[in-house]
Structures are given as C-alpha cells and as structure tokens.
Design a protein around this motif. Structure first.
Motif, PDB file in Angstrom:
ATOM      1  N   GLN A 121      55.172  81.152  64.549  1.00  0.00           N
ATOM      2  CA  GLN A 121      53.754  81.206  64.196  1.00  0.00           C
ATOM      3  C   GLN A 121      53.373  82.566  63.614  1.00  0.00           C
ATOM      4  O   GLN A 121      52.558  82.646  62.690  1.00  0.00           O
ATOM      5  CB  GLN A 121      52.903  80.887  65.426  1.00  0.00           C
ATOM      6  CG  GLN A 121      52.988  79.431  65.845  1.00  0.00           C
ATOM      7  CD  GLN A 121      51.880  79.038  66.792  1.00  0.00           C
ATOM      8  OE1 GLN A 121      50.865  79.709  66.878  1.00  0.00           O
ATOM      9  NE2 GLN A 121      52.075  77.948  67.497  1.00  0.00           N
ATOM     10  N   ALA A 139      48.720  77.476  62.790  1.00  0.00           N
ATOM     11  CA  ALA A 139      49.004  76.703  64.000  1.00  0.00           C
ATOM     12  C   ALA A 139      48.097  77.180  65.119  1.00  0.00           C
ATOM     13  O   ALA A 139      47.792  78.359  65.233  1.00  0.00           O
ATOM     14  CB  ALA A 139      50.469  76.891  64.405  1.00  0.00           C
ATOM     15  N   ARG A 179      51.767  82.640  59.955  1.00  0.00           N
ATOM     16  CA  ARG A 179      50.418  83.208  59.780  1.00  0.00           C
ATOM     17  C   ARG A 179      50.426  84.370  58.799  1.00  0.00           C
ATOM     18  O   ARG A 179      49.565  84.473  57.922  1.00  0.00           O
ATOM     19  CB  ARG A 179      49.857  83.674  61.139  1.00  0.00           C
ATOM     20  CG  ARG A 179      49.314  82.557  62.004  1.00  0.00           C
ATOM     21  CD  ARG A 179      48.413  83.102  63.081  1.00  0.00           C
ATOM     22  NE  ARG A 179      49.142  83.924  64.044  1.00  0.00           N
ATOM     23  CZ  ARG A 179      49.627  83.466  65.194  1.00  0.00           C
ATOM     24  NH1 ARG A 179      49.494  82.194  65.509  1.00  0.00           N
ATOM     25  NH2 ARG A 179      50.261  84.258  66.030  1.00  0.00           N
TER      26      ARG A 179
END
Length: 619
Positions: free
Chosen positions: A100, A151, A104
C-alpha cells in the motif's frame, strides 16, 4: 536540482516478457522511487549495484494492486502493477502495508499523467487476462481506474468462515451503496466501487456481508464499507429509533446520563431525521448544564454528497455521517459517543476496560515519586509485578471518568513499538489511573532542554525517525493524534522516542490550547485548517510533526516563543513559517517545509516521511 527520493526498498519483480519468447522469472531487485523515475537495480555482495531498469514517471499510465486467486510463485505474496508505455511491470511486496505504501506513493506522483481510463485487476498469464479473458495484452481494462483510490486504511474485521452461505432467502431485496472502494483480499471477496449500488444477499455475520454486483457476481465485503440505500432502512444500527418522540428521546438520554449519549430518530416531517445528543457542557453562566440538543439531518438532494448536520461536512449516506461525528464534533456540542436505542442492547458497541485482562489489582501497584503533571493529573513512578511503570492519575474535575476510560479503550486497540505501551487500568479505587511502560528520560521536550548541546546529529535524526514510525502506524490505523508535540512523546534510556497521549486534545481545558475563536487545541502546533475550521486529519498531524522536528533540532525551544496565539495565527495567515534551527540539515528543513504546506493535500503522508527520514539516516 537533484530528484527527491520518496521510497526505496527490496522487492521482487516479474520479468516483463517484452518478447513472446522471454522466460517468466522472478528476481529480487532494489527499487528506488524519486520525483522523476522508478528504478530498480541488482545488488551483489561486495560489488557496486547494477541498474537493471528505469521507468520515467511521466510515462506511467496506471498503478494498482493485483487481486488474484492463483498461487504466487515467489516469497513475496502481495503483488501490484505498474502499466507504462505498452508494458506491464508486476512487483511483489513482502506484506500488504508495504504494498500500500508503494501504490499510494506511485499514484500520488503520477496523478497528473495521461492515465488509463480502465485497468485489469488480475494478471496477464498464458496469453490472456485472467479477469476478463481477453486475449490481446493491450486490450482496454475491465475495471475503471481511480488514480486517487488508495487502498483503505481502515482495519478489516476477521475473515468470515469460507463455509458460510452467500445468500439468505429470508432477507428480501435490500439495495446497499458502497461508502468507499474495497479491494478484495481473498478469492471469496467482492470488489466494491464507491457510490455504486449492490444487492445485499446475506447479513447474518456481524462483520462480513455478502453482496451481489450488477453483473451477478457475489462475494463478501466488510459491512462497514456499505450502507442501505433506503433512507428509512436503518434498523440494523443501534443508534436508530423509528417511532420515538422528542420528549421520549430526551427522557431516555437524560436517564443514560453519559456525555455524548445519542440517538437518531424520525422527525415529525416525513423522510427527515433528527440526531438527539446529551451533553453536560457548561451553559452561559459557566456551570454544568445537563441537557439534550437536537440537530436535524439536512439533505441537499445533490448527489453524491447530500447529508450534513450543524456544519457542512457532507456525506453520501446517513450512516457515513453518523460514523464521522462519532469521531469528530465538527460543529456539534459534543461528539456522538454512546448510541442509545429503546428495545435494543445499547451495550453492544461498548467496551469496559475494567473487565478482564486490563484491570490492575490495586494491591499489586506500588506508587512512588511524582514524574510530572499534565492536563489531567499527576504522573507517578510506580512498580507493578516487579517492573517499573508510569502511572497516570485522574485529577478530580479535570476529565470525566467516561473520557478517561475512553482513552484506555483507544490505547488497548493500538499496539506498536514506537507507541508507549499500556499495561493496564486501575478503576477499583479513586482516583482511577492508567499504568504505562516506564520511559526513563521522561518527555521529549524536557529531555531536549536538559541535554542541550550534548546530542549528536544522528540522535536528533533518530528521534524524528522514531516519531514518524509511530505516527505512520497511527495513520495506517486511520487514527488521528490531534496533539502531536515533543511534550507528548517520551524518551527511553537508549534515547528511543515513543508517541504518547493519542487523541487526548479534545478533552483539554488548558489555556495554551485556546485559539482566538475559542476552539480547544494547541495553536502553535496546529495547521491552518485546524485553526480556521477545527478540521483534524492525518495531514493536520503531519503539520504538527513538522513543528515537532523543529523542536528536536532547536533542542527543546518553544515554537514562536515570543508570540501570542493571536500573533501566531496572524503570521500563518501571512504565509510565514518557523525559521530553520541553526543545526538543521537542509534535507530535514525541506521536510519541515513540506509538512507546512498551506493545503493539506500538498503535505506528505507519514509513510512517505518515514521513508524520507530513513533514507537520510542511511547516508
């Protein structure tokens, strides 16, 4: 100017198979993401790393998690994809948090590119896409690509029993709306797209429900990610009362007598809902004034964000609105803390820290000398089960027993090496107290002043790194600190720094926390949106972290020490910022300035700050 490094680390990449005859292999590579390129190199013991590939960020069209039910043929089990030019690069992370962070960061750096409209959520394998079975590698994707759809940071509930049924014939047709995107973590899960409608097929599990999409696909989703579309179908929520009058609501809430006890009920006007909340907040004469306040839920009827309460914080659904105000007053007289409903078990969402493993026997606790005092009472050194502890005592009148237990409830749910550890609570005598691990050097601000001129640059950087690690964990847990400062961090005998007092600013009554508008928060550590609108977020914590770094490198000086709160607000409005402390490295000062960007969205996340500081510590 050299590009700034954002992330770096060892991951596994799959060969891109740019030729049909290329072998499919998986190799460990050292990846570096900076503001211009994503590069990967082979690291060989005793030899200089050899760069094996580089992708210019401007050429990236899509970055997304890969969801697949096939076995992953390498040690890293969490894949994501980078679609660039006409190629797909599959990268495998060791855990979901790592994946993640990379997704990101890459999405943030490529959000202004000419991006793909759709993407393939599964792998290209054996000459076809596993998600949609198309046989052309450059075929348009089958899922809409959301470049801002990171996410979820919300912790997921425990996985449902795979043997559970996916339908309940007694349920009837119930339409639900996705409150946010959900990416499956298991083959039995279903993808959710924010604001899209689904049919609920099974709601028998307390946390995981089965839903069906418009293509007939059925799977599990966490029920916190969905809400009924029908405005009147709130029966599953403990806070909802269908047929209760204003007078009866006041009677029930006054009987409950807890600050923030609340309910949602039908208003007299058909299709309109009212939030009734109990408060003990002082009246105009300054004395406690127990009463019930009523707020009508307003409906703008403009999709997708329709509903709001006292302030115009708009939400797609009423359950989402209630969930937000359970954590933020945002214009209400108090947060919505304790749901109350006639005929339902109001205790189902409660948590009693005085029960079970968290309760400390008073006879086992030996109190010693005073370590300090805070907004809520004294902190004493103590001994518990042959170990040194710090005991936070509740001062009478400083804070309600309910709020004190709420802090304990919060701390029991958070656990990380860079957060001060809670051992237990002692509620069987007065004053009640919390028992924490003992940190030999006390609070960071005092320690910096006491050791001024004696801490090395590496130690100062390490203190910032420790704090960013703890805050990155809070950020990933979807938790806002609200009061990050050197005074709320503690130092061990090895100069390790840990974050303390999470989320307590909302209870503070001290003058240093009062702005010119009368709101309660630490003005000299607060971002512009907190000062102007009392709008807290992880990005307002990032601003405070910039001030904490300034405190560390100024060795404990008070920020804006010669200015009043009003003067600080005026300076910030004029675009002025704290000056660079004398011994601050340029790279660290650049991070401070990044934390102090006017717009929250222009500030880095704690995950990015952690990697930036870690890269500096490696130099």
């Amino acid at each position: 100017m050299y590009p700034r490094v954002i992330l770096k680390g060892t991951l596994i990449k799959k060969s891109q198979q740019k030729r049909r005859t290329s072998p499919s292999n998986y190799k460990e590579r050292f990846f570096v993401l900076d503001t211009q390129d994503l590069t990967y190199s082979e690291r060989r013991p005793g030899k200089k790393p050899v760069q094996k590939g580089s992708i210019e960020l401007a050429r990236i069209k899509c970055v997304e998690i890969v969801c697949s039910d096939i076995p992953i043929p390498c040690s890293n089990k969490y894949p994501f994809q980078v679609f660039h030019d006409s190629y797909y690069l599959y990268i495998f992370a060791p855990d979901n948090d790592c994946r993640q962070r990379w997704v990101r960061a890459l999405k943030e750096e490529t959000k202004c590119n000419r991006l793909a409209v759709k993407y393939h959520p599964n792998f290209w394998m054996d000459g076809r896409w596993r998600c949609c079975h198309q046989t052309e590698k450059l075929a348009a994707g089958c899922h809409e690509y959301d470049p801002m759809g990171f996410a979820s940071k919300k912790p997921l509930p425990k996985t449902p029993d795979p043997e559970r049924r996916l339908s309940n014939p007694d349920l009837g047709r119930v339409v639900v709306v996705a409150i946010q995107n959900y990416i499956p973590h298991d083959a039995s899960d279903l993808t959710l797209k924010k604001d899209q409608e689904y049919v609920l097929t099974d709601s028998s599990h307390p946390e995981w429900w089965a839903v069906q999409d418009d293509r007939g696909n059925t799977g599990f989703v966490p029920n916190i990610y969905i809400a009924e579309k029908s405005g009147s179908n709130f029966n599953r929520f403990v806070w909802y009362n269908k047929n209760i009058t204003r007078a009866r609501a006041e009677e029930l809430l006054m009987q409950e007598g807890k600050e923030g006890a609340f309910m949602v009920r039908d208003s007299r006007q058909l299709g309109v809902y009212t939030v009734s909340v109990y408060t003990k907040a002082p009246g105009s004469n300054g004395e406690k004034n127990p009463r019930v306040k009523h707020y009508q839920i307003k409906d703008t009827e403009i999709e997708p964000f329709r509903f709001y309460l006292a302030e115009k914080y708009l939400f797609s659904t009423i359950p989402e609105l209630i969930q937000y105000h359970q954590h933020n007053a945002a214009g209400l007289i108090t947060r919505l803390r304790h749901p109350v409903t006639l005929g339902k078990d109001n205790s189902q969402n409660s948590f009693d820290v005085s029960q079970g493993e968290w309760e400390v026997e008073p006879a086992e606790l030996v109190l010693g000398e005073e370590l300090g005092s805070g907004e809520f009472g004294m902190v004493l050194q103590g001994t518990w089960r042959d170990r040194k502890v710090a005991v936070k005592m509740l001062r009478e009148g400083a804070m309600s027993e309910e709020d004190f237990k709420e802090e304990a409830m919060v701390v029991t749910k958070l656990s990380h090496p860079k957060l001060v550890q809670l051992y237990g609570v002692c509620t069987q005598h007065s004053p009640i107290c919390l028992v924490f691990e003992f940190m030999e050097h006390g609070c960071l601000s005092d320690y910096l002043r006491a050791t001024r001129g004696h801490l090395s640059p590496d130690t100062l950087l390490g203190m910032c790194l420790d704090t960013s690690e703890g805050m990155a964990y809070l950020e990933s847990s979807n938790f806002i600190h609200r009061d990050l400062a050197a005074r709320n961090c503690l130092v061990s005998k090895d100069n390790e720094v840990k974050v303390s007092d999470f989320g307590m600013a909302r209870f503070v009554l001290d003058d240093q926390y009062t702005s010119s508008q009368g709101s309660k928060f630490p003005v000299k550590w607060s971002s512009p949106e907190v000062i102007k609108y009392s709008k807290f977020s992880s990005k307002s914590d990032v601003w405070s972290f910039g001030v904490l770094m300034w405190e560390v490198y100024s060795e404990g000086r008070l920020p804006y020490e010669s200015r009043s709160n009003a003067e600080v607000v005026e300076s910030l409005n004029a675009g002025l910022r704290l000056l660079k402390p004398r011994q601050t490295p340029s790279a660290v000062h650049q991070l401070m300035e990044w934390c102090w960007k006017e717009k929250p969205e222009d500030r880095p996340s704690f995950a990015v700050l952690l990697h930036e500081l870690a890269s500096l510590s490696d130099l």
